[in-house]
Write a protein that holds these residues in place. Sequence first.
Motif, PDB file in Angstrom:
ATOM      1  N   ILE A  46       9.346  16.453   3.004  1.00 46.11           N
ATOM      2  CA  ILE A  46       8.418  15.928   4.009  1.00 46.11           C
ATOM      3  C   ILE A  46       7.025  16.535   3.781  1.00 46.11           C
ATOM      4  CG2 ILE A  46       7.872  15.946   6.487  1.00 46.11           C
ATOM      5  CD1 ILE A  46      11.063  15.735   6.841  1.00 46.11           C
ATOM      6  N   ALA A  47       6.992  17.841   3.508  1.00 42.16           N
ATOM      7  CA  ALA A  47       5.710  18.501   3.238  1.00 42.16           C
ATOM      8  C   ALA A  47       5.041  17.889   1.999  1.00 42.16           C
ATOM      9  CB  ALA A  47       5.932  20.002   3.042  1.00 42.16           C
ATOM     10  N   ARG A  48       5.862  17.628   0.977  1.00 42.32           N
ATOM     11  CA  ARG A  48       5.334  17.039  -0.263  1.00 42.32           C
ATOM     12  C   ARG A  48       4.736  15.663   0.006  1.00 42.32           C
ATOM     13  NH1 ARG A  48       9.701  17.040  -2.687  1.00 42.32           N
ATOM     14  NH2 ARG A  48       9.391  18.970  -3.849  1.00 42.32           N
ATOM     15  N   ALA A  55       0.836  -1.209   0.000  1.00 42.05           N
ATOM     16  CA  ALA A  55       0.000   0.000   0.000  1.00 42.05           C
ATOM     17  C   ALA A  55       0.867   1.253   0.000  1.00 42.05           C
ATOM     18  CB  ALA A  55      -0.930  -0.013   1.219  1.00 42.05           C
ATOM     19  N   VAL A  56       1.916   1.229   0.807  1.00 38.92           N
ATOM     20  CA  VAL A  56       2.820   2.378   0.883  1.00 38.92           C
ATOM     21  C   VAL A  56       3.543   2.563  -0.454  1.00 38.92           C
ATOM     22  CG1 VAL A  56       4.867   3.316   2.029  1.00 38.92           C
ATOM     23  CG2 VAL A  56       3.111   2.148   3.380  1.00 38.92           C
ATOM     24  N   ALA A  57       4.004   1.451  -1.028  1.00 42.44           N
ATOM     25  CA  ALA A  57       4.760   1.509  -2.280  1.00 42.44           C
ATOM     26  C   ALA A  57       3.908   2.079  -3.405  1.00 42.44           C
ATOM     27  CB  ALA A  57       5.263   0.107  -2.644  1.00 42.44           C
ATOM     28  N   ARG A  58       2.661   1.626  -3.476  1.00 40.62           N
ATOM     29  CA  ARG A  58       1.763   2.133  -4.533  1.00 40.62           C
ATOM     30  C   ARG A  58       1.556   3.633  -4.372  1.00 40.62           C
ATOM     31  NH1 ARG A  58      -0.578  -1.518  -7.866  1.00 40.62           N
ATOM     32  NH2 ARG A  58      -0.613  -3.693  -7.178  1.00 40.62           N
ATOM     33  N   ALA A  59       1.395   4.066  -3.147  1.00 44.09           N
ATOM     34  CA  ALA A  59       1.210   5.504  -2.891  1.00 44.09           C
ATOM     35  C   ALA A  59       2.472   6.277  -3.259  1.00 44.09           C
ATOM     36  CB  ALA A  59       0.853   5.730  -1.419  1.00 44.09           C
ATOM     37  N   PHE A  60       3.653   5.743  -2.869  1.00 39.50           N
ATOM     38  CA  PHE A  60       4.912   6.447  -3.108  1.00 39.50           C
ATOM     39  C   PHE A  60       5.198   6.551  -4.612  1.00 39.50           C
ATOM     40  CE2 PHE A  60       9.656   6.899  -2.629  1.00 39.50           C
ATOM     41  CZ  PHE A  60       9.619   8.076  -1.889  1.00 39.50           C
ATOM     42  N   PHE A  69      12.290  12.686  -6.796  1.00 41.23           N
ATOM     43  CA  PHE A  69      10.977  13.336  -6.768  1.00 41.23           C
ATOM     44  C   PHE A  69      10.902  14.237  -7.987  1.00 41.23           C
ATOM     45  CE2 PHE A  69      11.335  12.958  -1.976  1.00 41.23           C
ATOM     46  CZ  PHE A  69      10.262  12.089  -1.817  1.00 41.23           C
ATOM     47  N   THR A  70       9.850  14.092  -8.781  1.00 42.18           N
ATOM     48  CA  THR A  70       9.691  14.957  -9.952  1.00 42.18           C
ATOM     49  C   THR A  70       8.614  16.000  -9.698  1.00 42.18           C
ATOM     50  OG1 THR A  70       8.198  13.277 -10.849  1.00 42.18           O
ATOM     51  CG2 THR A  70      10.466  13.274 -11.675  1.00 42.18           C
ATOM     52  N   LEU A  85       4.689   9.734  -6.515  1.00 41.58           N
ATOM     53  CA  LEU A  85       5.636  10.851  -6.348  1.00 41.58           C
ATOM     54  C   LEU A  85       6.952  10.640  -7.073  1.00 41.58           C
ATOM     55  CD1 LEU A  85       5.149  11.655  -2.547  1.00 41.58           C
ATOM     56  CD2 LEU A  85       4.310  12.954  -4.514  1.00 41.58           C
ATOM     57  N   VAL A  86       7.274   9.388  -7.401  1.00 47.23           N
ATOM     58  CA  VAL A  86       8.565   9.086  -8.029  1.00 47.23           C
ATOM     59  C   VAL A  86       8.360   8.165  -9.239  1.00 47.23           C
ATOM     60  CG1 VAL A  86       9.792   9.275  -5.814  1.00 47.23           C
ATOM     61  CG2 VAL A  86       9.009   7.028  -6.593  1.00 47.23           C
ATOM     62  N   PRO A  87       9.203   8.328 -10.270  1.00 42.22           N
ATOM     63  CA  PRO A  87       9.057   7.456 -11.446  1.00 42.22           C
ATOM     64  C   PRO A  87       9.808   6.133 -11.304  1.00 42.22           C
ATOM     65  CG  PRO A  87      10.597   9.248 -11.920  1.00 42.22           C
ATOM     66  CD  PRO A  87      10.159   9.421 -10.495  1.00 42.22           C
ATOM     67  N   MET A  88       9.888   5.615 -10.063  1.00 42.27           N
ATOM     68  CA  MET A  88      10.649   4.388  -9.829  1.00 42.27           C
ATOM     69  C   MET A  88       9.699   3.223  -9.541  1.00 42.27           C
ATOM     70  SD  MET A  88      12.522   7.074  -9.142  1.00 42.27           S
ATOM     71  CE  MET A  88      13.626   7.439 -10.501  1.00 42.27           C
ATOM     72  N   ASP A  89      10.245   2.010  -9.702  1.00 37.00           N
ATOM     73  CA  ASP A  89       9.530   0.805  -9.315  1.00 37.00           C
ATOM     74  C   ASP A  89       9.730   0.607  -7.818  1.00 37.00           C
ATOM     75  OD1 ASP A  89       8.432  -1.661  -8.940  1.00 37.00           O
ATOM     76  OD2 ASP A  89       9.874  -2.754 -10.201  1.00 37.00           O
ATOM     77  N   VAL A  90       8.738   1.031  -7.049  1.00 37.69           N
ATOM     78  CA  VAL A  90       8.812   0.915  -5.589  1.00 37.69           C
ATOM     79  C   VAL A  90       8.185  -0.407  -5.164  1.00 37.69           C
ATOM     80  CG1 VAL A  90       8.316   2.065  -3.394  1.00 37.69           C
ATOM     81  CG2 VAL A  90       8.564   3.432  -5.483  1.00 37.69           C
TER      82      VAL A  90
END
Lengths: 380, 120
Positions: free
Chosen positions: A132-134, A73-78, A99-100, A81-86
């Motif tokens: 952190i705000a983002r 769940a966290v990875a999908r959310a993250f 972060f883009t 914000l990032v163009p990486m495979d989390v």
Amino acid sequence: MSADTTSSDLKKTPLFDLHQELGGKMVPFAGYAMPVQYPMGIMGEHSHTRTRTGLFDVSHMGQVILTGDSYEAVARAFETLVPMDVLGLKEGRQRYGLFTNDAGGIEDDLMFANRGDHLFVVVNAACKDADIARMKAALEPAVTVTPVTDRALVALQGPGAEAALAALTPAARDMSFMDVATLDLDGVEIWVSRSGYTGEDGYEISIPEAHAETVVRKLLAQDGVAPIGLGARDSLRLEGGMCLYGHDIDATTGPIAASLGWAIQKVRRPNGDRAGGFPGAAAVFAEIEAGASQRRVGLKPEGRAPMREGVLLFKEAEGGEPIGRVTSGGFGPTVGGPVAMGYVSADLSQVGTTLFGELRGKRQPITVHALPFVAANFKR
Amino acid sequence: MKYTEEHEWLLAESDDLITVGITNHAAEQLGDVVFVELPEVGTEVSKDDEIVVIESVKAASDILAPLDGEIVEVNEALADNPGKVNEDPQGEAWFFKIKPSDLSPMDDYMDEAGYKDFIG
């Protein structure tokens, strides 16, 4: 010549007193009083890290824990914000990320790790409040964003790093490059990753604040371990071809122009299973398809004169408009001469292309060079 | 030996020949020197012209001509071995020799005690 720079409004890391005891020359950096060098000096500290072991205080960086219903769940959310495979990052592994922003520029670069039930993120000191705000704005309440403010962070880097850490916690030896683990060091829980910012083998180690000085003293007592300041950290990472945020990458440079396309896994690229879905995806995809007009490259000035940040680059020895600029440059002690990186027109970005940098009104040859300048020495 | 506020030392070999370098204090503040660019022999310089570039691992800085005159000799050894500036700044690592056309600024420069006070 130098004013007292350890003014009271600067933040101190848990190792501040130790830096002073070790003769560290403290300077303001990203709001913290940090050691730029110790009595060994930048050149000596650089070489020491390449041949023995260097210990760096990087406690000014931001450590953040992201928790939710599950890692998935966290990875999908993250991934928003990032163009990486989390999601595909295995437990106990770490990855480089970006972060883009909506224009496809880079807001910060970071490391993130799958630590089983949570995601552990390390971001740059100068960007951490914004990061952190983002994350809070985009991810809460489904994901809880918790800055870790009670732990120091140190890096142990160099060919002797494994022996030094393994002498205190033997399991460190079993870790491979970009592994993360929770280890016990004389009863202290340390969070360890096998990674760094020097091009050498080594570790980054998160230590509870209250035990930071004790653990660092134990590391410094190991054979060949010396404290290293920010000055050598910069020359080491430059030879290692690694970006310094705010210089080599920023909100106006996209990942492809920055030659960081390798950090975007296939699954997040056009036609990937989870293509896009991060800020500025359309702009980043356009650069993936069409290429960027400028590229970040390594640059080797001819002769001995360093070409530093801001030096303009030209195609010819005389006349014409600038075709690029140096974003980081200085002397590379291991290379034994000046090294730099910067952005040049894509059509002039081939390794071996000779360009000209304007230095004090004179144009001097500078050649596009493969990165890194010094071969990486990671434990794969 | 005389000293400038720019942390240069000047040694009068004679009224016609002044040797110039940087002080121990300056070398220490600069850190490891990695590059030195010297003027050409025969160059006519004016006081406060930027005539030497020194780059350390930290930054680039200039040395200013302390007097009007002509550069009559430069220390070529520094180009190949800039680290000498850290090893022996007030001896072997002199930068250039100048034939002054106006010696009067020498009177304004500090003596050793004055320079010690200046750097605190």
